[in-house]
Design a protein around this motif. Structure first.
Motif, mmCIF file in Angstrom:
data_model
loop_
_atom_site.group_PDB
_atom_site.id
_atom_site.type_symbol
_atom_site.label_atom_id
_atom_site.label_comp_id
_atom_site.label_asym_id
_atom_site.label_seq_id
_atom_site.Cartn_x
_atom_site.Cartn_y
_atom_site.Cartn_z
ATOM 1 N N VAL A 1 -29.884 -0.073 -48.434
ATOM 2 C CA VAL A 1 -30.761 -0.382 -49.570
ATOM 3 C C VAL A 1 -30.473 -1.795 -50.075
ATOM 4 O O VAL A 1 -29.373 -2.335 -49.881
ATOM 5 N N ALA A 2 -31.471 -2.369 -50.740
ATOM 6 C CA ALA A 2 -31.396 -3.772 -51.152
ATOM 7 C C ALA A 2 -30.327 -4.034 -52.209
ATOM 8 O O ALA A 2 -29.950 -5.182 -52.440
ATOM 9 N N SER A 3 -29.820 -2.984 -52.851
ATOM 10 C CA SER A 3 -28.763 -3.191 -53.864
ATOM 11 C C SER A 3 -27.384 -3.279 -53.219
ATOM 12 O O SER A 3 -26.389 -3.548 -53.897
ATOM 13 N N LEU B 1 -33.584 -6.970 -49.055
ATOM 14 C CA LEU B 1 -34.131 -8.051 -49.874
ATOM 15 C C LEU B 1 -33.716 -9.385 -49.254
ATOM 16 O O LEU B 1 -32.555 -9.595 -48.913
ATOM 17 N N VAL B 2 -34.718 -10.246 -49.068
ATOM 18 C CA VAL B 2 -34.491 -11.565 -48.471
ATOM 19 C C VAL B 2 -34.946 -12.609 -49.485
ATOM 20 O O VAL B 2 -36.114 -12.619 -49.868
ATOM 21 N N PHE B 3 -34.019 -13.484 -49.939
ATOM 22 C CA PHE B 3 -34.463 -14.544 -50.860
ATOM 23 C C PHE B 3 -34.387 -15.896 -50.156
ATOM 24 O O PHE B 3 -33.635 -16.078 -49.193
ATOM 25 N N GLU B 4 -35.208 -16.836 -50.626
ATOM 26 C CA GLU B 4 -35.279 -18.145 -49.976
ATOM 27 C C GLU B 4 -33.931 -18.871 -50.092
ATOM 28 O O GLU B 4 -33.124 -18.576 -50.972
ATOM 29 N N ASP B 5 -33.693 -19.809 -49.198
ATOM 30 C CA ASP B 5 -32.448 -20.573 -49.232
ATOM 31 C C ASP B 5 -32.391 -21.411 -50.507
ATOM 32 O O ASP B 5 -33.381 -22.031 -50.910
ATOM 33 N N VAL B 6 -31.212 -21.401 -51.141
ATOM 34 C CA VAL B 6 -31.017 -22.176 -52.381
ATOM 35 C C VAL B 6 -29.759 -23.030 -52.215
ATOM 36 O O VAL B 6 -28.967 -22.830 -51.290
ATOM 37 N N ALA B 7 -29.592 -23.990 -53.123
ATOM 38 C CA ALA B 7 -28.408 -24.862 -53.077
ATOM 39 C C ALA B 7 -27.142 -24.005 -53.146
ATOM 40 O O ALA B 7 -27.124 -22.952 -53.800
ATOM 41 N N LEU C 1 -41.481 -3.503 -62.602
ATOM 42 C CA LEU C 1 -40.833 -3.042 -63.843
ATOM 43 C C LEU C 1 -39.424 -3.607 -63.953
ATOM 44 O O LEU C 1 -38.967 -3.961 -65.050
ATOM 45 N N ALA C 2 -38.732 -3.710 -62.816
ATOM 46 C CA ALA C 2 -37.385 -4.292 -62.817
ATOM 47 C C ALA C 2 -37.442 -5.771 -63.216
ATOM 48 O O ALA C 2 -36.603 -6.260 -63.972
ATOM 49 N N ILE C 3 -38.461 -6.483 -62.719
ATOM 50 C CA ILE C 3 -38.623 -7.904 -63.072
ATOM 51 C C ILE C 3 -38.958 -8.050 -64.555
ATOM 52 O O ILE C 3 -38.438 -8.938 -65.244
ATOM 53 N N LEU C 4 -39.820 -7.163 -65.067
ATOM 54 C CA LEU C 4 -40.158 -7.195 -66.503
ATOM 55 C C LEU C 4 -38.901 -7.030 -67.348
ATOM 56 O O LEU C 4 -38.757 -7.607 -68.417
ATOM 57 N N ASP C 5 -37.984 -6.233 -66.838
ATOM 58 C CA ASP C 5 -36.711 -5.968 -67.517
ATOM 59 C C ASP C 5 -35.768 -7.172 -67.470
ATOM 60 O O ASP C 5 -35.156 -7.532 -68.468
ATOM 61 N N LEU C 6 -35.662 -7.774 -66.275
ATOM 62 C CA LEU C 6 -34.645 -8.813 -66.033
ATOM 63 C C LEU C 6 -35.123 -10.234 -66.301
ATOM 64 O O LEU C 6 -34.324 -11.146 -66.425
ATOM 65 N N GLY C 7 -36.434 -10.420 -66.294
ATOM 66 C CA GLY C 7 -36.957 -11.786 -66.381
ATOM 67 C C GLY C 7 -37.293 -12.325 -65.003
ATOM 68 O O GLY C 7 -36.958 -11.720 -63.985
ATOM 69 N N SER C 8 -37.958 -13.481 -64.976
ATOM 70 C CA SER C 8 -38.481 -14.034 -63.716
ATOM 71 C C SER C 8 -37.383 -14.303 -62.702
ATOM 72 O O SER C 8 -36.294 -14.766 -63.060
ATOM 73 N N PRO C 9 -37.672 -14.057 -61.416
ATOM 74 C CA PRO C 9 -36.685 -14.326 -60.358
ATOM 75 C C PRO C 9 -36.374 -15.822 -60.277
ATOM 76 O O PRO C 9 -37.268 -16.658 -60.466
ATOM 77 N N PRO C 10 -35.122 -16.180 -59.967
ATOM 78 C CA PRO C 10 -34.738 -17.595 -59.874
ATOM 79 C C PRO C 10 -35.170 -18.250 -58.559
ATOM 80 O O PRO C 10 -35.004 -19.443 -58.373
ATOM 81 N N ALA C 11 -35.689 -17.450 -57.636
ATOM 82 C CA ALA C 11 -36.123 -17.994 -56.331
ATOM 83 C C ALA C 11 -37.167 -17.050 -55.751
ATOM 84 O O ALA C 11 -37.282 -15.893 -56.161
ATOM 85 N N ASP D 1 -26.680 -12.667 -57.351
ATOM 86 C CA ASP D 1 -26.313 -11.739 -58.428
ATOM 87 C C ASP D 1 -27.575 -11.200 -59.118
ATOM 88 O O ASP D 1 -27.694 -10.003 -59.379
ATOM 89 N N TYR D 2 -28.551 -12.097 -59.366
ATOM 90 C CA TYR D 2 -29.818 -11.669 -59.996
ATOM 91 C C TYR D 2 -30.511 -10.639 -59.104
ATOM 92 O O TYR D 2 -30.956 -9.586 -59.574
ATOM 93 N N PHE D 3 -30.616 -10.949 -57.801
ATOM 94 C CA PHE D 3 -31.368 -10.068 -56.905
ATOM 95 C C PHE D 3 -30.666 -8.720 -56.691
ATOM 96 O O PHE D 3 -31.320 -7.696 -56.514
ATOM 97 N N LEU D 4 -29.340 -8.718 -56.733
ATOM 98 C CA LEU D 4 -28.625 -7.444 -56.649
ATOM 99 C C LEU D 4 -28.918 -6.581 -57.878
ATOM 100 O O LEU D 4 -29.128 -5.366 -57.772
ATOM 101 N N LYS D 5 -28.968 -7.238 -59.055
ATOM 102 C CA LYS D 5 -29.307 -6.500 -60.288
ATOM 103 C C LYS D 5 -30.743 -5.990 -60.231
ATOM 104 O O LYS D 5 -31.033 -4.865 -60.619
ATOM 105 N N LEU D 6 -31.632 -6.852 -59.743
ATOM 106 C CA LEU D 6 -33.043 -6.475 -59.609
ATOM 107 C C LEU D 6 -33.169 -5.250 -58.701
ATOM 108 O O LEU D 6 -33.860 -4.273 -59.028
#
Length: 637
Positions: A427-429, A386-392, A351-361, A401-406
């Motif tokens: 917590v992940a936030s 929350l663990v996100f993949e390595d990005v540039a 539901l959080a993703i539906l709200d925010l849009g697709s994750p960037p990673a 910032d996106y994942f903290l909002k998510l």
């Protein structure tokens, strides 16, 4: 002899439940069996089709069973030669809940239920096979080990799906129509109509001696076999099949099947020498089908708000309460509850993703602590990372910032459901616990290579986790990091060992409970920190040091340790049992007071329960000695 029937019988005799029939019985059954040539991609039955009068066995080829949720087709099972499927007509009256489609050209045997039912009723092994299969649908029922196993018509394909039926509560008529043995059929028929009842229990001294149903009125009165002026004694079925008040859905279904009846009489102790408490009809079981935890999972998947998720969570609380009242093993309740809580967490993230849009990673959301161990029955707090993949490097800030909002949105939804955020901020936030895979690897490296340097940052719950949403490979990388770091890491186990032993003892020198001395819980016993957590910490310590990957649950950790370390089997088994006893005390306390159950009022316990609680604390001393014996607890002592 019919050569077709002979060929069919020769095939079936290799597979249960048919292997439990005599060859002559198999020949008799085989004479009625229809042979269906199902071409590739053709459907035998689909969701919502009316039930057939046969169930099926794959003779050759491969058949897929699937269901549709949220407009997406999900494969439940593949059926190979010898697999039994399409048994829904045995257990329910509503339509099919899945689709059976040929994956390749198939030959299917259609076995008429009317023909086979008597063998189920008369042969305990056949019934046991159905019972066992109905109670334990395997996660992968088409592997070689399980070839020839029955595939249940369940929409919730998990090891828990059958267990659900074993402790799912059953609503039934608690004010049945009761009549005496001398009552006239015509009058009883009128009473049944007025009461909207499909049955009447015939009683003597309030003990059930028989039953009449709509079917009896149709078959014995409407066709003129008996006059309307007959007494009910003439047409009643006797003896009546009786069950105890806490009968489960599965047990009730199988009793109807075994005795070929449409109603069961509920009595005080389950015998016919006991007071009548109600009556269960086939219709009650159909209603129960739409109320089981498999359906709760579907409700969760379709929920569009925290309010809807909260309603499902409230139903789960009822289920837990019913299950404990019926003395269902706590480990089974943990399994079911864990699946439903995970589904709620997953939906909150969706539901959080539906709200925010697709994750960037790509990312992984891990539940940690009691949720990660699948040991949460009460509405305790939520812990997550929350663990996100390595990005540039130039994208890192925006991605984080996106994942903290998510995380903030998902956690807010879960708070509205009733799961408060961890008081310690796990917590992940929290910026500390939402970061890239490389940063998490560094975090675990620091915790394990230099424990105690920043001890306020390390919490052992970060070593109990399970993925709720996202990439499994990310979780695997975290696990690899932990177990690679654990090799020969005496310093880390020194730290964990001391941490496990740092809690205040549950009993004082005089073997009295160590109660709280001040605060709002004064004179109460802290069952979480003084009794349960030392077991949780000990199990985790041994599991990591003995390389038990993928086992997070405390009870299962101890059970596995008993196999891995046979010299200390008794200690581990005693700790496993103690953990369940203590957890049950805590859960009952929480349900009674609508709390987290952490503090027990010892005075409110019966003498027997006080002794039981005290006995459950005994294995902790052996566990403590084992920890001291296995690890050099020096630096952090």
């Amino acid at each position: 002899m019919n050569s077709v029937a002979e060929n069919i019988a020769n095939f079936l005799k290799e597979y249960p439940p048919f292997s439990h029939l005599t060859y002559d019985e198999l020949i008799e059954v085989s004479k009625s069996i229809g042979v269906i040539n199902l071409e590739k991609h053709k459907t035998l039955f689909k969701i919502d089709d009316k039930l057939h009068d046969s169930f099926y066995v794959v003779a050759s080829g491969v058949l897929n069973l699937s269901f549709i949720a949220d407009a997406e087709e999900t494969l439940l099972n593949k059926c190979y030669a010898g697999d039994v499927f399409g048994l829904r007509p045995f257990f329910a009256k509503n339509n099919y809940m899945m689709t059976a489609k040929a994956r390749e050209d198939c030959i299917i045997y259609a076995i008429p239920i009317k023909v086979f039912k008597p063998y189920v009723s008369l042969n305990a092994n056949v019934l046991d096979f159905l019972l066992e299969s109905f109670a334990s649908n395997t996660r992968n029922s088409f592997d070689k080990e399980n070839s020839g196993k029955l595939v249940t018509d369940s929409i919730y394909n998990d090891q828990t799906s059958g267990e659900i039926q074993y402790f799912q509560s059953l609503s039934y008529n608690k004010i049945p129509l009761k009549v005496s043995v001398n009552s006239i059929v015509k009058e009883v028929a009128q009473q049944m109509t007025e009461n909207l009842s499909s049955s009447a229990i015939i009683i003597d001294n309030n003990y059930p001696i028989g039953i009449i149903t709509d079917s009896d009125l149709r078959c014995k009165i409407a066709n003129g076999r008996f006059p309307l002026t007959s007494t009910v004694e003439k047409i009643m079925a006797s003896p009546v099949i009786t069950v105890a008040e806490n009968v489960s859905v599965a047990e009730a279904q199988l009793l109807l099947l075994k005795h070929n009846v449409s109603h069961l009489c509920v009595t005080n102790d389950g015998s016919d020498k006991s007071e009548v408490k109600g009556v269960i009809s086939e219709h009650d079981l159909v209603v129960a089908q739409s109320n089981n935890p498999g359906v709760l999972i579907k409700e969760i998947k379709r929920s569009l708000s925290a309010k809807e998720l909260k309603q499902v969570r409230e139903k789960l609380t009822d289920l837990i309460q019913t299950s404990i009242a019926k003395n269902i093993p706590l480990q089974h309740i943990y399994n079911i509850s864990g699946e439903i809580i995970f589904a709620i967490n997953k939906r909150a993230i969706e539901l959080a993703i539906l709200d925010l849009g697709s994750p960037p990673a790509r990312f992984a959301w891990l539940s940690i602590g009691s949720q990660g161990r699948k040991e949460q029955l009460l509405l305790t707090d939520q812990d997550s990372i929350l663990v996100f993949e390595d990005v540039a490097e130039d994208k890192y800030r925006d991605v984080k910032d996106y994942f903290l909002k998510l995380a903030k949105r998902a956690i807010s939804i879960l708070e509205k459901v009733g799961y408060i955020s961890c008081l310690n901020g796990h917590v992940a936030s929290n910026m500390l616990w939402c970061k890239s895979l490389t940063d998490w690897i560094k975090q675990y490296n620091n915790w394990m290579k230099t424990p105690g340097e920043k001890s306020n940052e390390i919490s052992s719950i970060f070593f109990d986790y399970e993925i709720v949403f996202g990439e499994n490979k990310i979780e695997d990388t975290i696990t690899d990091t932990i177990f690679n770091n654990a090799k020969n890491n005496n310093l880390f186990f020194d730290f964990l060992g001391n941490d496990a032993l740092r809690k205040n003892p549950p009993l004082n020198f005089f073997k009295k409970f160590n109660l709280e001395e001040e605060g709002e819980n004064k004179d109460k016993f802290d069952i979480k920190n003084k009794a349960i957590m030392p077991l949780v910490d000990g199990a985790r310590l041994f599991a990591i040091s003995m390389n038990l990957r993928g086992i997070n649950n405390t009870y299962l950790r101890f059970k596995q340790l008993a196999i891995t370390d046979p010299k200390n089997t008794d200690t581990y088994i005693n700790c496993a049992e103690a953990f369940l006893v203590l957890s049950k005390f805590r859960t009952l306390e929480g349900l009674k007071n609508d709390s987290n159950g952490d503090f027990i009022n010892i005075e409110e316990l019966s003498k027997a329960d006080r002794e039981k609680l005290k006995n459950a604390l005994n294995p902790m001393k052996d566990l403590e000695e084992l920890i001291k014996d296995k690890y050099q607890l020096t630096q952090f002592s």
